[in-house]
Design an enzyme around this catalytic site. Structure first.
Site, PDB file in Angstrom:
ATOM      1  N   ASN A   1     -50.358  35.297 -48.475  1.00 46.20           N
ATOM      2  CA  ASN A   1     -51.019  34.998 -47.192  1.00 46.20           C
ATOM      3  C   ASN A   1     -52.058  36.057 -46.843  1.00 46.20           C
ATOM      4  O   ASN A   1     -52.641  36.016 -45.750  1.00 46.20           O
ATOM      5  CB  ASN A   1     -49.988  34.853 -46.061  1.00 46.20           C
ATOM      6  CG  ASN A   1     -49.329  36.173 -45.689  1.00 46.20           C
ATOM      7  OD1 ASN A   1     -49.535  37.190 -46.347  1.00 46.20           O
ATOM      8  ND2 ASN A   1     -48.522  36.161 -44.642  1.00 46.20           N
TER       9      ASN A   1
ATOM     10  N   THR B   1     -40.336  36.559 -43.161  1.00 47.23           N
ATOM     11  CA  THR B   1     -40.813  36.627 -44.559  1.00 47.23           C
ATOM     12  C   THR B   1     -39.640  36.868 -45.495  1.00 47.23           C
ATOM     13  O   THR B   1     -39.519  36.225 -46.541  1.00 47.23           O
ATOM     14  CB  THR B   1     -41.864  37.753 -44.695  1.00 47.23           C
ATOM     15  OG1 THR B   1     -43.003  37.396 -43.908  1.00 47.23           O
ATOM     16  CG2 THR B   1     -42.282  37.972 -46.130  1.00 47.23           C
TER      17      THR B   1
ATOM     18  N   ASN C   1     -37.195  29.639 -49.263  1.00 47.85           N
ATOM     19  CA  ASN C   1     -38.263  28.771 -49.786  1.00 47.85           C
ATOM     20  C   ASN C   1     -38.520  29.020 -51.269  1.00 47.85           C
ATOM     21  O   ASN C   1     -38.735  28.081 -52.040  1.00 47.85           O
ATOM     22  CB  ASN C   1     -39.542  28.962 -48.970  1.00 47.85           C
ATOM     23  CG  ASN C   1     -39.417  28.331 -47.590  1.00 47.85           C
ATOM     24  OD1 ASN C   1     -38.715  27.325 -47.426  1.00 47.85           O
ATOM     25  ND2 ASN C   1     -40.074  28.911 -46.596  1.00 47.85           N
TER      26      ASN C   1
ATOM     27  N   ALA D   1     -37.785  41.097 -55.232  1.00 46.07           N
ATOM     28  CA  ALA D   1     -38.158  42.500 -55.034  1.00 46.07           C
ATOM     29  C   ALA D   1     -37.389  43.023 -53.833  1.00 46.07           C
ATOM     30  O   ALA D   1     -37.795  42.840 -52.690  1.00 46.07           O
ATOM     31  CB  ALA D   1     -39.655  42.630 -54.805  1.00 46.07           C
TER      32      ALA D   1
ATOM     33  N   TYR E   1     -37.106  45.391 -41.847  1.00 47.81           N
ATOM     34  CA  TYR E   1     -37.327  45.466 -43.298  1.00 47.81           C
ATOM     35  C   TYR E   1     -36.001  45.669 -44.025  1.00 47.81           C
ATOM     36  O   TYR E   1     -35.637  44.892 -44.911  1.00 47.81           O
ATOM     37  CB  TYR E   1     -38.291  46.609 -43.586  1.00 47.81           C
ATOM     38  CG  TYR E   1     -38.690  46.759 -45.037  1.00 47.81           C
ATOM     39  CD1 TYR E   1     -39.643  45.917 -45.610  1.00 47.81           C
ATOM     40  CD2 TYR E   1     -38.136  47.762 -45.837  1.00 47.81           C
ATOM     41  CE1 TYR E   1     -40.025  46.065 -46.936  1.00 47.81           C
ATOM     42  CE2 TYR E   1     -38.518  47.915 -47.161  1.00 47.81           C
ATOM     43  CZ  TYR E   1     -39.467  47.073 -47.707  1.00 47.81           C
ATOM     44  OH  TYR E   1     -39.843  47.230 -49.025  1.00 47.81           O
TER      45      TYR E   1
ATOM     46  N   ARG F   1     -48.397  54.910 -46.528  1.00 50.46           N
ATOM     47  CA  ARG F   1     -47.242  55.525 -47.205  1.00 50.46           C
ATOM     48  C   ARG F   1     -47.604  56.947 -47.611  1.00 50.46           C
ATOM     49  O   ARG F   1     -48.777  57.314 -47.674  1.00 50.46           O
ATOM     50  CB  ARG F   1     -46.813  54.667 -48.404  1.00 50.46           C
ATOM     51  CG  ARG F   1     -46.010  53.476 -47.947  1.00 50.46           C
ATOM     52  CD  ARG F   1     -45.588  52.578 -49.085  1.00 50.46           C
ATOM     53  NE  ARG F   1     -46.581  51.558 -49.372  1.00 50.46           N
ATOM     54  CZ  ARG F   1     -46.412  50.582 -50.258  1.00 50.46           C
ATOM     55  NH1 ARG F   1     -45.303  50.499 -50.942  1.00 50.46           N
ATOM     56  NH2 ARG F   1     -47.356  49.688 -50.465  1.00 50.46           N
TER      57      ARG F   1
HETATM   58  N1  LIG Z   1     -44.285  49.647 -53.406  1.00 53.35           N
HETATM   59  C1  LIG Z   1     -43.088  50.156 -53.192  1.00 53.35           C
HETATM   60  O1  LIG Z   1     -42.880  51.371 -53.283  1.00 53.35           O
HETATM   61  C2  LIG Z   1     -41.915  49.251 -52.895  1.00 53.35           C
HETATM   62  C3  LIG Z   1     -40.655  49.836 -52.682  1.00 53.35           C
HETATM   63  C4  LIG Z   1     -39.579  49.006 -52.416  1.00 53.35           C
HETATM   64  C5  LIG Z   1     -39.749  47.630 -52.381  1.00 53.35           C
HETATM   65  N2  LIG Z   1     -40.979  47.092 -52.590  1.00 53.35           N
HETATM   66  C6  LIG Z   1     -41.122  45.636 -52.485  1.00 53.35           C
HETATM   67  O2  LIG Z   1     -42.019  45.158 -53.474  1.00 53.35           O
HETATM   68  C7  LIG Z   1     -42.808  44.105 -52.935  1.00 53.35           C
HETATM   69  C8  LIG Z   1     -44.276  44.421 -53.138  1.00 53.35           C
HETATM   70  O3  LIG Z   1     -44.588  45.670 -52.531  1.00 53.35           O
HETATM   71  P1  LIG Z   1     -46.081  46.230 -52.502  1.00 53.35           P
HETATM   72  O4  LIG Z   1     -46.010  47.697 -52.497  1.00 53.35           O
HETATM   73  O5  LIG Z   1     -46.883  45.544 -53.535  1.00 53.35           O
HETATM   74  O6  LIG Z   1     -46.514  45.754 -51.035  1.00 53.35           O
HETATM   75  P2  LIG Z   1     -47.911  45.143 -50.555  1.00 53.35           P
HETATM   76  O7  LIG Z   1     -47.873  45.146 -49.066  1.00 53.35           O
HETATM   77  O8  LIG Z   1     -49.045  45.804 -51.237  1.00 53.35           O
HETATM   78  O9  LIG Z   1     -47.833  43.645 -51.093  1.00 53.35           O
HETATM   79  C9  LIG Z   1     -47.118  42.646 -50.435  1.00 53.35           C
HETATM   80  C10 LIG Z   1     -47.874  41.337 -50.611  1.00 53.35           C
HETATM   81  O10 LIG Z   1     -47.137  40.294 -49.970  1.00 53.35           O
HETATM   82  C11 LIG Z   1     -48.038  39.525 -49.192  1.00 53.35           C
HETATM   83  N3  LIG Z   1     -47.262  38.914 -48.100  1.00 53.35           N
HETATM   84  C12 LIG Z   1     -46.643  39.550 -47.072  1.00 53.35           C
HETATM   85  N4  LIG Z   1     -46.014  38.657 -46.282  1.00 53.35           N
HETATM   86  C13 LIG Z   1     -46.247  37.445 -46.841  1.00 53.35           C
HETATM   87  C14 LIG Z   1     -45.884  36.119 -46.469  1.00 53.35           C
HETATM   88  N5  LIG Z   1     -45.138  35.870 -45.372  1.00 53.35           N
HETATM   89  N6  LIG Z   1     -46.309  35.090 -47.247  1.00 53.35           N
HETATM   90  C15 LIG Z   1     -47.052  35.327 -48.352  1.00 53.35           C
HETATM   91  N7  LIG Z   1     -47.439  36.547 -48.745  1.00 53.35           N
HETATM   92  C16 LIG Z   1     -47.036  37.601 -47.992  1.00 53.35           C
HETATM   93  C17 LIG Z   1     -49.090  40.495 -48.725  1.00 53.35           C
HETATM   94  O11 LIG Z   1     -50.302  39.885 -48.329  1.00 53.35           O
HETATM   95  C18 LIG Z   1     -49.248  41.361 -49.967  1.00 53.35           C
HETATM   96  O12 LIG Z   1     -50.200  40.822 -50.858  1.00 53.35           O
HETATM   97  C19 LIG Z   1     -42.409  43.944 -51.478  1.00 53.35           C
HETATM   98  O13 LIG Z   1     -41.484  42.891 -51.358  1.00 53.35           O
HETATM   99  C20 LIG Z   1     -41.751  45.260 -51.144  1.00 53.35           C
HETATM  100  O14 LIG Z   1     -40.780  45.117 -50.141  1.00 53.35           O
HETATM  101  C21 LIG Z   1     -42.070  47.880 -52.830  1.00 53.35           C
END
Ligand SMILES: NC(=O)c1ccc[n+]([C@@H]2O[C@H](COP(=O)([O-])OP(=O)(O)OC[C@H]3O[C@@H](n4cnc5c(N)ncnc54)[C@H](O)[C@@H]3O)[C@@H](O)[C@H]2O)c1
Length: 350
Positions: free
Chosen positions: A59, A119, A126, A141, A172, A213
């Site tokens: 999104n 979400t 979904n 994830a 979260y 972050r």
């Molecule tokens: N990066 C980290 O260190 C880390 C650590 C723990 C968990 N995670 C998990 O990994 C996943 C990716 O993390 P990231 O660092 O790439 O985060 P990010 O915010 O860069 O990417 C998240 C993506 O999800 C999309 N998104 C958010 N809500 C949405 C929705 N309702 N419908 C469709 N798309 C949606 C956003 O537009 C974005 O592109 C997440 O689920 C996060 O919780 C990441």
């Protein structure tokens, strides 16, 4: 290990069944929800490199279309603008689903906590519905935040956590905890083929400079010669996993043996205090930035360090890139971003 060797392992662990991505069989299709984000876009890139079809569903709430610009011309890539809170209707073949959709940065997920909960919860239902209909394997994830402010260190998967249900991080942390339960019950009750990755702090090229972050904050503050803001006294610890290691781990888990359906920690067990990270960044970017201390946010975890024995045993995976190497790559990327030279393809250090 580089992308090529990780694909070799991916083929060798998956065997000659419908989950193999290579060989003479039909080209495999991967759906990445949240595929425009930091981790998701790199997953899209990896599977395109492997010759798979990739559908990115996002999104664009925290993801950036720029992260996908180098795939847009690829006939194997398609982008679907969609919110996972709403039912997902995709009829084409899908073999693997990565559910990465959710903002990972605290300022972003706290800006709309109800949407964050939706979400995590509606998104889980979904995507699991989609996996059931498509007969696809799905990876969730999840996060180290399911451990909250942990009382044990390192954190093994069996540790059940210390999480506040009504604090600013709860949308979260509790959203991700509930999503794990939703996933678990879909395997138990409906036989959905799934994996759960508990991701610990990833960093690297492709991060949003405005992400909020700690790694992106410190590097961008130092590059701009601004004060480096440490929350509290900086004695809290974090364990930072480089992007390519993280993506290797997620892919290994997706294609790993069925025993790996248990939640699995994916992260780098080398632990640093936040003050040590700030000192390392300042050593690499000697811009004269001063360190300033601000209030520690509510429920900020005091320690974070994954026990990765399960991933090592079942997947043979462990991180290879140390913080020193990974920071160099990340600083190069942020420097290019600051100068308007957008580097959409993350740099490899191996
Ligand atoms: N990066 C980290 O260190 C880390 C650590 C723990 C968990 N995670 C998990 O990994 C996943 C990716 O993390 P990231 O660092 O790439 O985060 P990010 O915010 O860069 O990417 C998240 C993506 O999800 C999309 N998104 C958010 N809500 C949405 C929705 N309702 N419908 C469709 N798309 C949606 C956003 O537009 C974005 O592109 C997440 O689920 C996060 O919780 C990441």
């Amino acid at each position: 290990m580089n992308s090529v060797t990780s694909f070799t392992r991916l083929k060798s662990v998956s065997g000659p069944n419908r989950h193999s991505t290579g060989g003479r069989g039909k080209r495999k299709s991967i759906l990445v929800s949240g595929g425009a984000g930091f981790l998701g876009s790199r997953l899209c890139g990896r599977y395109l490199e492997y010759g798979c079809r990739v559908i990115c569903l996002d999104n664009l709430s925290t993801g950036r279309i720029g992260n996908l610009s180098h795939f847009m011309e690829d006939p194997n890539f398609s982008f679907v603008l969609h919110d996972v809170v709403d039912p997902i209707k995709i009829d084409s073949q899908i073999d693997y689903i990565f559910n990465m959709a959710c903002p990972a940065s605290p300022p972003k997920y706290q800006s709309d906590p109800i949407q964050t909960m939706k979400t995590n919860l509606y998104g889980a239902f979904n995507l699991l519905d989609l996996a059931g209909r498509a007969k696809a394997r799905i990876l969730q994830a999840s996060t180290s935040e399911v451990y909250g402010d942990p009382e044990v260190s390192p954190q093994p998967e069996g540790y059940q956590g210390n999480v506040n249900t009504v604090g600013p991080r709860s949308c979260y942390d509790e959203g991700k905890r509930a999503a794990e339960t939703i996933f678990h019950e879909h395997r138990e009750c409906l036989g959905i083929d799934l994996r759960i990755a508990r991701i610990f702090n990833a960093y690297g090229p492709g991060m949003d400079p405005e992400d909020g972050r700690v790694v992106s904050n410190f590097i961008n503050q130092a590059l701009a010669g601004k004060p480096i803001t440490i929350y509290g006294d900086g004695s809290q610890t974090r364990s930072f996993c480089y992007l390519e290691d993280m993506v290797d781990g997620l892919i290994a888990l997706m294609h790993g043996p069925a025993t790996s359906f248990e939640p699995m920690n994916i992260g780098n067990p080398n632990e640093f205090t936040v003050a040590e990270l700030a000192a390392l960044v300042l050593e690499k970017i000697p811009s004269g930035s001063k360190i300033v201390h601000v209030d520690l946010p509510t429920d900020d975890p005091k320690q974070r360090r994954p026990d990765i024995c399960r991933a090592q045993k079942h997947l043979g995976w462990f991180p290879r890139v140390n913080l020193d190497q990974g920071l160099d790559q990340t600083i190069d990327y942020f420097r290019a971003e600051a100068e308007g030279r957008h580097q959409s393809v993350p740099l490899m250090v191996r």
